[in-house]
Design an enzyme around this catalytic site. Structure first.
Site, PDB file in Angstrom:
ATOM      1  N   ASN A  33       0.832  -1.212   0.000  1.00  0.00           N
ATOM      2  CA  ASN A  33       0.000   0.000   0.000  1.00  0.00           C
ATOM      3  C   ASN A  33       0.863   1.256   0.000  1.00  0.00           C
ATOM      4  O   ASN A  33       0.349   2.363   0.039  1.00  0.00           O
ATOM      5  CB  ASN A  33      -0.985   0.006   1.172  1.00  0.00           C
ATOM      6  CG  ASN A  33      -0.299   0.135   2.509  1.00  0.00           C
ATOM      7  OD1 ASN A  33       0.940   0.063   2.587  1.00  0.00           O
ATOM      8  ND2 ASN A  33      -1.055   0.325   3.581  1.00  0.00           N
ATOM      9  N   ASN A 100      -6.117 -12.101   6.751  1.00  0.00           N
ATOM     10  CA  ASN A 100      -6.473 -12.124   5.325  1.00  0.00           C
ATOM     11  C   ASN A 100      -5.503 -12.983   4.517  1.00  0.00           C
ATOM     12  O   ASN A 100      -5.905 -13.738   3.638  1.00  0.00           O
ATOM     13  CB  ASN A 100      -6.493 -10.700   4.759  1.00  0.00           C
ATOM     14  CG  ASN A 100      -7.696  -9.906   5.258  1.00  0.00           C
ATOM     15  OD1 ASN A 100      -8.713 -10.487   5.627  1.00  0.00           O
ATOM     16  ND2 ASN A 100      -7.569  -8.589   5.289  1.00  0.00           N
ATOM     17  N   TYR A 146       3.741  -2.952  17.862  1.00  0.00           N
ATOM     18  CA  TYR A 146       4.457  -3.824  16.912  1.00  0.00           C
ATOM     19  C   TYR A 146       4.644  -5.206  17.514  1.00  0.00           C
ATOM     20  O   TYR A 146       4.316  -6.220  16.891  1.00  0.00           O
ATOM     21  CB  TYR A 146       5.819  -3.201  16.580  1.00  0.00           C
ATOM     22  CG  TYR A 146       6.594  -3.931  15.515  1.00  0.00           C
ATOM     23  CD1 TYR A 146       6.123  -4.009  14.212  1.00  0.00           C
ATOM     24  CD2 TYR A 146       7.821  -4.516  15.809  1.00  0.00           C
ATOM     25  CE1 TYR A 146       6.852  -4.662  13.219  1.00  0.00           C
ATOM     26  CE2 TYR A 146       8.561  -5.163  14.824  1.00  0.00           C
ATOM     27  CZ  TYR A 146       8.074  -5.238  13.539  1.00  0.00           C
ATOM     28  OH  TYR A 146       8.800  -5.881  12.564  1.00  0.00           O
ATOM     29  N   ARG A 187      16.104   4.103  12.132  1.00  0.00           N
ATOM     30  CA  ARG A 187      16.892   3.025  12.723  1.00  0.00           C
ATOM     31  C   ARG A 187      18.349   3.465  12.867  1.00  0.00           C
ATOM     32  O   ARG A 187      18.820   4.385  12.194  1.00  0.00           O
ATOM     33  CB  ARG A 187      16.833   1.789  11.846  1.00  0.00           C
ATOM     34  CG  ARG A 187      15.507   1.066  11.909  1.00  0.00           C
ATOM     35  CD  ARG A 187      15.732  -0.252  11.224  1.00  0.00           C
ATOM     36  NE  ARG A 187      14.619  -1.150  11.378  1.00  0.00           N
ATOM     37  CZ  ARG A 187      13.794  -1.439  10.382  1.00  0.00           C
ATOM     38  NH1 ARG A 187      13.923  -0.858   9.216  1.00  0.00           N
ATOM     39  NH2 ARG A 187      12.833  -2.311  10.587  1.00  0.00           N
TER      40      ARG A 187
HETATM   41  N1  UDP Z   1      19.540   4.087  18.195  1.00  0.00           N
HETATM   42  C1  UDP Z   1      20.435   5.107  18.473  1.00  0.00           C
HETATM   43  N2  UDP Z   1      20.430   6.230  17.674  1.00  0.00           N
HETATM   44  C2  UDP Z   1      19.612   6.372  16.605  1.00  0.00           C
HETATM   45  C3  UDP Z   1      18.715   5.318  16.308  1.00  0.00           C
HETATM   46  C4  UDP Z   1      18.697   4.189  17.122  1.00  0.00           C
HETATM   47  O1  UDP Z   1      21.221   5.019  19.428  1.00  0.00           O
HETATM   48  O2  UDP Z   1      19.672   7.426  15.931  1.00  0.00           O
HETATM   49  C5  UDP Z   1      19.546   2.901  19.076  1.00  0.00           C
HETATM   50  C6  UDP Z   1      18.171   2.460  19.552  1.00  0.00           C
HETATM   51  O3  UDP Z   1      17.782   3.163  20.723  1.00  0.00           O
HETATM   52  C7  UDP Z   1      18.401   0.992  19.800  1.00  0.00           C
HETATM   53  C8  UDP Z   1      19.458   0.609  18.756  1.00  0.00           C
HETATM   54  O4  UDP Z   1      20.064   1.815  18.341  1.00  0.00           O
HETATM   55  O5  UDP Z   1      18.957   0.774  21.074  1.00  0.00           O
HETATM   56  C9  UDP Z   1      18.880  -0.088  17.540  1.00  0.00           C
HETATM   57  O6  UDP Z   1      17.803   0.678  17.092  1.00  0.00           O
HETATM   58  P1  UDP Z   1      17.001   0.349  15.766  1.00  0.00           P
HETATM   59  O7  UDP Z   1      15.903   1.356  15.660  1.00  0.00           O
HETATM   60  O8  UDP Z   1      17.956   0.252  14.641  1.00  0.00           O
HETATM   61  O9  UDP Z   1      16.399  -1.120  15.982  1.00  0.00           O
HETATM   62  P2  UDP Z   1      15.618  -1.829  17.200  1.00  0.00           P
HETATM   63  O10 UDP Z   1      15.582  -0.954  18.423  1.00  0.00           O
HETATM   64  O11 UDP Z   1      14.281  -2.105  16.663  1.00  0.00           O
HETATM   65  O12 UDP Z   1      16.453  -3.019  17.430  1.00  0.00           O
END
Ligand code: UDP
Length: 316
Positions: A33, A100, A146, A187
């Site tokens: 989408n 679905n 999520y 991320r």
């Molecule tokens: N993180 C960070 N700075 C950023 C983005 C993410 O330090 O600008 C940290 C975030 O808090 C987490 C880790 O990096 O501890 C991985 O984050 P991501 O969003 O990549 O994946 P997820 O938390 O879903 O594993």
């Protein structure tokens, strides 16, 4: 000819799956989408007579004419800032969207693979995480939209398997990176690479001692393909056990880019898991799979992709 539906097919992972299944000789129906997906990710596949793009939201009844042999359900916002911005859509695509897709699999006699996540383990109290661990998830926290959507998706997938006999597979995906990640998806990896390339400070959340284990996208795609073709019904972790603290990860990215960026520390988001590392014993034993791309190699390949997309200030 085999025919495969990939939901979320215009997303980061979905687009790599479209390529893989085309390369395996399948006809591919890519459904998206485009809420977080991007048609640019599959633009190079348009014109391939075995590829078809369908603009559709899978939380509404999914109709696909003709036969289907496989369904890969990858539609979902998947980065923390996306699912915090789209909390209801995230819950709906994990719940109604999965329902679905399962109904479609049942109607077509297709085998379906659900994209689940290491987030089902929450902020884990067991380390590394095996598939037997049930997790430590806060259902009412902001990440809960999520985590719980994916936990529900796993539950309804197993119910369709047990009650209706649908052939189901569940992959629990750990942090994955590579070309076609969105620079602005929030991320760690795209954030750090974008900041390093622009010479801006690198935003490490918390003190950066939290750990993640990053796998290169090609390794994941191989693991998914092997799982789909296997007879394993229970969930399988696919990830790279090479664990690193976020602070060290930021330093690696700075060193790789040759940037002069410094590191700044910002508040840790709510319920941010402190550790995460897959136990991949099961994937090794059942699928004969293990990651083949080291972080230094994978980061180099990814940097090349981001270099072409980041606007670097003249002074650099
Ligand atoms: N993180 C960070 N700075 C950023 C983005 C993410 O330090 O600008 C940290 C975030 O808090 C987490 C880790 O990096 O501890 C991985 O984050 P991501 O969003 O990549 O994946 P997820 O938390 O879903 O594993």
């Amino acid at each position: 000819m085999l025919r495969t539906l990939i939901t979320g097919g215009a997303g980061f992972l979905g687009s790599h799956l479209c390529e893989r299944f085309l390369a395996e000789g399948h006809e591919v129906v890519c459904m998206d989408n485009l809420v977080t997906g991007n048609p640019d990710n599959v633009a190079h596949l348009i014109g391939n007579e075995r590829f078809e793009f369908v603009h559709h939201d899978v939380t509404n009844f999914v109709y696909v004419a003709g036969r289907l042999d496989y369904i890969l359900h990858f539609a979902s916002p998947a980065s923390p800032i996306d699912y915090l911005k789209l909390p209801i859509q995230t819950l709906k695509v994990g719940a109604l969207g999965t329902h679905n897709c399962l109904g479609l699999a049942k109607a077509k006699g297709a085998r379906i693979l659900l994209a689940s996540t290491s987030e089902v383990y929450g902020d884990p109290l067991e380390h590394p995480q095996t598939e037997e661990y049930w997790g430590n998830v806060n259902p009412v926290g902001s990440r809960g939209v999520y985590d719980e959507a994916k936990r529900f998706a796993e539950a309804i997938t197993m119910a369709y398997h047990r009650y209706h006999g649908v052939e189901t597979r569940i992959v629990r995906i750990f942090n994955t990176y590579g070309p076609r990640m969105r620079l602005d998806d929030g991320r760690a990896l795209p954030a750090f690479m974008g900041q390093a390339l622009r010479g801006e400070p690198i935003t490490v959340f918390g003190d950066g001692s939290q750990t993640r284990s990053f796998q290169y996208v090609d390794d994941l795609i191989e693991g998914i393909y092997r799982l789909l073709m296997s007879e394993e019904v229970e969930p399988v972790n696919i990830g790279n056990p090479d664990e690193i603290s976020i602070r060290k990860f930021a330093e690696e990215v700075v060193a790789l880019t040759g940037s002069s960026s410094t590191i700044t520390f910002e508040p840790l988001p709510a319920d941010d898991p402190k550790v995460r590392q897959p136990d991949i014993t099961k994937a090794r034993n059942v699928l004969g799979w293990e990651p083949a791309v080291s972080r230094s190699e994978g980061l180099k390949r990814t940097l090349q992709y981001f270099r072409e997309r980041v606007e670097v200030p003249q002074t650099l």
